[in-house]
Structure formats: C-alpha cells, structure tokens
Design a protein around this motif. Structure first.
Motif, PDB file in Angstrom:
ATOM      1  N   ILE A 160       1.973  -5.749  -6.002  1.00 12.02           N
ATOM      2  CA  ILE A 160       2.853  -4.622  -6.356  1.00 12.02           C
ATOM      3  C   ILE A 160       2.363  -3.963  -7.642  1.00 12.02           C
ATOM      4  O   ILE A 160       2.207  -2.739  -7.712  1.00 12.02           O
ATOM      5  CB  ILE A 160       4.306  -5.111  -6.515  1.00 12.02           C
ATOM      6  CG1 ILE A 160       4.894  -5.503  -5.159  1.00 12.02           C
ATOM      7  CG2 ILE A 160       5.168  -4.029  -7.168  1.00 12.02           C
ATOM      8  CD1 ILE A 160       6.195  -6.284  -5.263  1.00 12.02           C
ATOM      9  N   ALA A 161       2.121  -4.767  -8.664  1.00 16.49           N
ATOM     10  CA  ALA A 161       1.644  -4.229  -9.940  1.00 16.49           C
ATOM     11  C   ALA A 161       0.314  -3.501  -9.771  1.00 16.49           C
ATOM     12  O   ALA A 161       0.088  -2.436 -10.368  1.00 16.49           O
ATOM     13  CB  ALA A 161       1.514  -5.359 -10.960  1.00 16.49           C
ATOM     14  N   GLY A 162      -0.548  -4.054  -8.925  1.00 13.59           N
ATOM     15  CA  GLY A 162      -1.849  -3.429  -8.684  1.00 13.59           C
ATOM     16  C   GLY A 162      -1.734  -2.071  -8.026  1.00 13.59           C
ATOM     17  O   GLY A 162      -2.472  -1.127  -8.365  1.00 13.59           O
ATOM     18  N   GLU A 163      -0.797  -1.920  -7.091  1.00 14.31           N
ATOM     19  CA  GLU A 163      -0.618  -0.628  -6.423  1.00 14.31           C
ATOM     20  C   GLU A 163      -0.015   0.413  -7.361  1.00 14.31           C
ATOM     21  O   GLU A 163      -0.371   1.603  -7.294  1.00 14.31           O
ATOM     22  CB  GLU A 163       0.267  -0.785  -5.184  1.00 14.31           C
ATOM     23  CG  GLU A 163      -0.394  -1.545  -4.054  1.00 14.31           C
ATOM     24  CD  GLU A 163      -1.699  -0.893  -3.615  1.00 14.31           C
ATOM     25  OE1 GLU A 163      -1.699   0.312  -3.303  1.00 14.31           O
ATOM     26  OE2 GLU A 163      -2.720  -1.606  -3.578  1.00 14.31           O
ATOM     27  N   LYS A 220      10.688  -6.129   0.775  1.00 10.96           N
ATOM     28  CA  LYS A 220      10.826  -6.858   2.025  1.00 10.96           C
ATOM     29  C   LYS A 220      10.746  -5.945   3.245  1.00 10.96           C
ATOM     30  O   LYS A 220      10.835  -6.415   4.365  1.00 10.96           O
ATOM     31  CB  LYS A 220      12.166  -7.610   2.053  1.00 10.96           C
ATOM     32  CG  LYS A 220      12.205  -8.843   1.175  1.00 10.96           C
ATOM     33  CD  LYS A 220      11.278  -9.903   1.708  1.00 10.96           C
ATOM     34  CE  LYS A 220      11.360 -11.186   0.915  1.00 10.96           C
ATOM     35  NZ  LYS A 220      10.411 -12.196   1.417  1.00 10.96           N
ATOM     36  N   SER A 221      10.603  -4.648   3.000  1.00  8.69           N
ATOM     37  CA  SER A 221      10.645  -3.705   4.115  1.00  8.69           C
ATOM     38  C   SER A 221       9.887  -2.440   3.768  1.00  8.69           C
ATOM     39  O   SER A 221       9.519  -2.201   2.610  1.00  8.69           O
ATOM     40  CB  SER A 221      12.098  -3.343   4.458  1.00  8.69           C
ATOM     41  OG  SER A 221      12.661  -2.549   3.420  1.00  8.69           O
ATOM     42  N   LEU A 222       9.687  -1.615   4.777  1.00  7.28           N
ATOM     43  CA  LEU A 222       9.061  -0.314   4.575  1.00  7.28           C
ATOM     44  C   LEU A 222       9.932   0.555   3.670  1.00  7.28           C
ATOM     45  O   LEU A 222       9.427   1.250   2.772  1.00  7.28           O
ATOM     46  CB  LEU A 222       8.874   0.359   5.939  1.00  7.28           C
ATOM     47  CG  LEU A 222       8.029   1.620   5.997  1.00  7.28           C
ATOM     48  CD1 LEU A 222       6.634   1.377   5.475  1.00  7.28           C
ATOM     49  CD2 LEU A 222       7.995   2.135   7.433  1.00  7.28           C
ATOM     50  N   ALA A 273       0.484   5.681   4.110  1.00  8.35           N
ATOM     51  CA  ALA A 273      -0.100   4.437   4.627  1.00  8.35           C
ATOM     52  C   ALA A 273       0.783   3.777   5.673  1.00  8.35           C
ATOM     53  O   ALA A 273       0.325   2.938   6.453  1.00  8.35           O
ATOM     54  CB  ALA A 273      -0.353   3.460   3.479  1.00  8.35           C
ATOM     55  N   GLU A 274       2.066   4.160   5.719  1.00 13.88           N
ATOM     56  CA  GLU A 274       2.992   3.478   6.626  1.00 13.88           C
ATOM     57  C   GLU A 274       2.598   3.621   8.090  1.00 13.88           C
ATOM     58  O   GLU A 274       2.861   2.733   8.899  1.00 13.88           O
ATOM     59  CB  GLU A 274       4.421   3.969   6.419  1.00 13.88           C
ATOM     60  CG  GLU A 274       4.690   5.386   6.848  1.00 13.88           C
ATOM     61  CD  GLU A 274       6.146   5.772   6.627  1.00 13.88           C
ATOM     62  OE1 GLU A 274       6.828   6.051   7.621  1.00 13.88           O
ATOM     63  OE2 GLU A 274       6.599   5.780   5.460  1.00 13.88           O
ATOM     64  N   ARG A 310       0.836  -1.216   0.000  1.00 18.18           N
ATOM     65  CA  ARG A 310       0.000   0.000   0.000  1.00 18.18           C
ATOM     66  C   ARG A 310       0.867   1.261   0.000  1.00 18.18           C
ATOM     67  O   ARG A 310       0.455   2.307  -0.498  1.00 18.18           O
ATOM     68  CB  ARG A 310      -0.915   0.007   1.218  1.00 18.18           C
ATOM     69  CG  ARG A 310      -1.836  -1.193   1.363  1.00 18.18           C
ATOM     70  CD  ARG A 310      -2.787  -1.330   0.199  1.00 18.18           C
ATOM     71  NE  ARG A 310      -3.817  -2.321   0.473  1.00 18.18           N
ATOM     72  CZ  ARG A 310      -4.680  -2.760  -0.429  1.00 18.18           C
ATOM     73  NH1 ARG A 310      -4.631  -2.294  -1.672  1.00 18.18           N
ATOM     74  NH2 ARG A 310      -5.592  -3.665  -0.129  1.00 18.18           N
ATOM     75  N   VAL A 311       2.069   1.162   0.572  1.00 23.00           N
ATOM     76  CA  VAL A 311       2.961   2.319   0.657  1.00 23.00           C
ATOM     77  C   VAL A 311       3.488   2.702  -0.722  1.00 23.00           C
ATOM     78  O   VAL A 311       3.877   3.850  -0.946  1.00 23.00           O
ATOM     79  CB  VAL A 311       4.115   2.030   1.641  1.00 23.00           C
ATOM     80  CG1 VAL A 311       5.127   3.166   1.703  1.00 23.00           C
ATOM     81  CG2 VAL A 311       3.552   1.774   3.041  1.00 23.00           C
TER      82      VAL A 311
END
Length: 383
Positions: A163-166, A124-126, A54-55, A47-48
C-alpha cells in the motif's frame, strides 16, 4: 436425490473450488454465492490505489469462471445455520444445502484500538482501493510543498508495505506533495520473516522516501491524529490500516467450531460438522502444530483439495489430507519487487527485473488457471 453443494465466496478459495467441483461432480447441483459478481485478484488490488484503471485487469466476471450449469447468486452472506443446513443472505432469502464449502475470506482486525475502525481505510476490496485513491488524490490536490498531505499506513506486513509503495508511486507520477509514514508495532517490518529479507525490504521502502516507525503500537486514532504508546502523536490526512485479519461476522453463531469467526478445520478442510468444509482465510487450520497463514498462496493451493474432498464426502470415499508448503515470498514496492526463498529458484533473496517478472508471472498464472491465457496476458502490464 441430487446433492446440493453451496460455495460461499468468490476469492481465491471460492473461485478455485468452484472450477474443481465442476470437474469432480457430474450430477450435483452447485450454487456459488458471493457479494460481488466478479473474482478480484486481491494480491494485486493495491495497484488500484495508484491507478483506478487497473481494476479492469484484476477483476474477472464470475460468468467467465464458472460453467453454465453452476448457479450464481449475488448477495452478502448474513448467517449460516448448520442445523437447518441453510445460508441466509442480507436480503433475507435463504439457500438450502446438503454440503457447504465456506470460502468467505477474512475481515480486518482492529484489536479494539479506539477510533481505528472509524477513521482508517482498509484494503479488502476493490471499493477500498478506490476509496484510498480518491482520498489521497483529494488531499494531495489541496496540499502544498510547505504543507504536504500526510499519509499513515498502519501495519508493515506485505499488505501495508505494498500500500505504501503504491502511494509513493502515485506521489512520484503526479509530483504530488505527499509524506508517507509506515507504522509497525513490533521491532521489525515484516514481523517473523527472514532477517535478510526484512533488511532489504526496509532499504527498498526507505529508498522510496517512506518513513518507517517501528517498535511502538498505535493506541488511538482520530480523524487527523494517530497516537502511540511511547512516541509523539503523528498527524494524518489519510490513514490506512493493514494490521491484521479476523473472521467474517456472518460466521458468528454458525454452529461450527471457530476461532475469532475463522472456522476451525483439519487438514482435510472438514469442520466440526461433517457436511461443512472451510478453506482459505475463512478457515483456521493447524498442520503439524503450525497455523496455516491466511495468504492468497495458501488459499489457491488448498482450493483444489478442499473441493475434491467435498466430492469425496458426497461419494463416501476417504478424504485427502492437505499439506501446506510455503512456496516463498514475493512483494512489490511500487514498480520495484523483491522475492525471497522462492521454490525452484536457486537464489535466496533477489530483486530487480527477475523479481518483477516473477511477481507478474504469479498473478498471470492464477488468472490463466481460472480463465484463459489470453486474459492473463492482457493483465500483464498491471500486475
């Protein structure tokens, strides 16, 4: 003498295990170690990519999860020595333990593909999500409809699809000139999943204007081109790789049996060392001849049993045996969602409002379980 229990990692496995250990062990000295001082709701970190704000909803400070009596040490694990019973951090400091629970999660597998590790983003991370957002935004700001930004996402499992959707959602919100290509080496997206689910997800992805290329592996990546085994190369301005997982380098040479740095454990989560347990993506567990998948669902389901077994080992009681049960599949494609074979739901595969609600409910339930219902409700709009 007070037993020293050390938990490594603040993912689903680590966060869930710490809260259970606090309930199970009244006298032990518990130390929680993580590179970050927060728990990340990783299955929502995509989402970020669309909205960095969003985070706040998907990061939970460790202080809001653990009890006052549990010590927290922030640092990256650099190594584990089961002979000396020590954990070494990247600053050179050491933490001694009597019992160790490894929940470090996984790292991205690049399968030796030349240039991929050097030129591709991972998720894998923020920080990874922020970096993807920044690069997509920057590239799109310099693009035109005649010369759009080209984004390639490698790996069409759940992570790659989300990922592609966001990115598609970001494109539509900002009316940005972005072309998105989702690449999968195997014949179908979501390899190994139900055929009806594969078809319906493909339709949902293509409806968002995302091109899908399958049945041809990436053989090389450069700073602006992805090469394939059979088809013509594809240009990219931003490349994201979500094609596989492996274990953390910190577990190499730890002295316990492992497979690609994922620690081998049985259904009790005990490893080849009686005082070391492993859970979540860091563990390679086989039950009844089937490998347990490295998913958030499996990690948070296993955390309670793994932590309880650490307590039982300390107390000399028989260990519990965990059995993995797939509770179904739920994923998002931007604001849309689809669910398949979900436990307690009479429908096989469904989307629209029921699937969107279910996906939010899953995330909210986890947040509530480690913190509070109030925090879960405040995160609802982001999930």
């Amino acid at each position: 003498m007070t037993d020293r229990v050390v938990v490594l990692g603040a993912g689903y496995a680590g966060a869930g295990a710490v809260t259970t250990l606090e309930d199970e062990l009244a006298d032990a000295e518990i130390t929680w170690v993580s590179e970050h001082d927060y728990h990340l709701v990783l299955h929502e970190v995509h989402r970020v990519i669309r909205d960095p704000d969003a985070e706040d909803a998907i990061t939970i400070p460790v202080e809001d999860i653990k009890s006052r009596d549990t010590a927290f040490v922030q640092g990256r694990v650099d190594g584990v020595d089961v002979e000396e019973r020590t954990v070494t951090l990247d600053d050179g400091s050491e933490i001694e333990y009597d019992y160790l629970l490894i929940g470090l999660g996984s790292a991205t597998a690049f399968y030796g593909i030349p240039g991929l590790a050097e030129h591709a983003h991972t998720l894998k991370s923020l920080g990874d999500a922020r970096s993807i957002h920044d690069d997509v935004r920057r590239a799109a700001s310099e693009a035109t409809p005649a010369d759009p930004t080209r984004v390639v996402v490698g790996g069409a499992g759940i992570s790659g699809i989300q990922i592609a959707g966001e990115i598609a959602e970001y494109r539509d919100i900002h009316d940005a000139p972005i072309e998105i290509t989702l690449v999968e080496a195997l014949e179908q997206i979501m390899p190994g999943r139900d055929a009806d689910l594969q078809r319906r997800v493909r339709r949902m992805v293509e409806a968002r204007g995302i091109e899908i290329l399958t049945d041809d592996p990436i053989t090389e990546a450069t700073g602006d081109v992805v090469h394939f085994e059979g088809r013509d190369p594809v240009d990219h301005d931003v490349l994201v790789w979500a094609g596989g997982v492996t274990g953390q380098d910190a577990l190499e040479g730890a002295g316990v049996d492992a497979n690609h740095n994922r620690v081998t454990a049985d259904a009790t989560f005990r490893t080849s060392d009686d005082r070391v347990f492993a859970v979540g993506d860091a563990a390679a567990i086989e039950i009844d001849g089937t490998d347990v998948p490295p998913t958030a669902q499996a990690a948070w389901d296993a955390a309670d049993v793994a932590a309880a077994n650490v307590a039982r080992a300390i107390e000399g009681r028989p260990l519990r045996t965990w059995s993995y049960e797939d509770k179904g599949t739920v994923l998002s494609v931007g604001e849309e969602a689809i669910a398949h074979d979900v436990m307690y739901f009479p429908l096989g595969t469904f989307d629209s409002l029921p699937a969107r609600f279910l996906k939010k409910a899953i995330g909210a339930r986890w947040i509530a379980s480690v913190t509070s219902v109030r925090r879960a409700l405040s995160a609802w709009s982001v999930l």
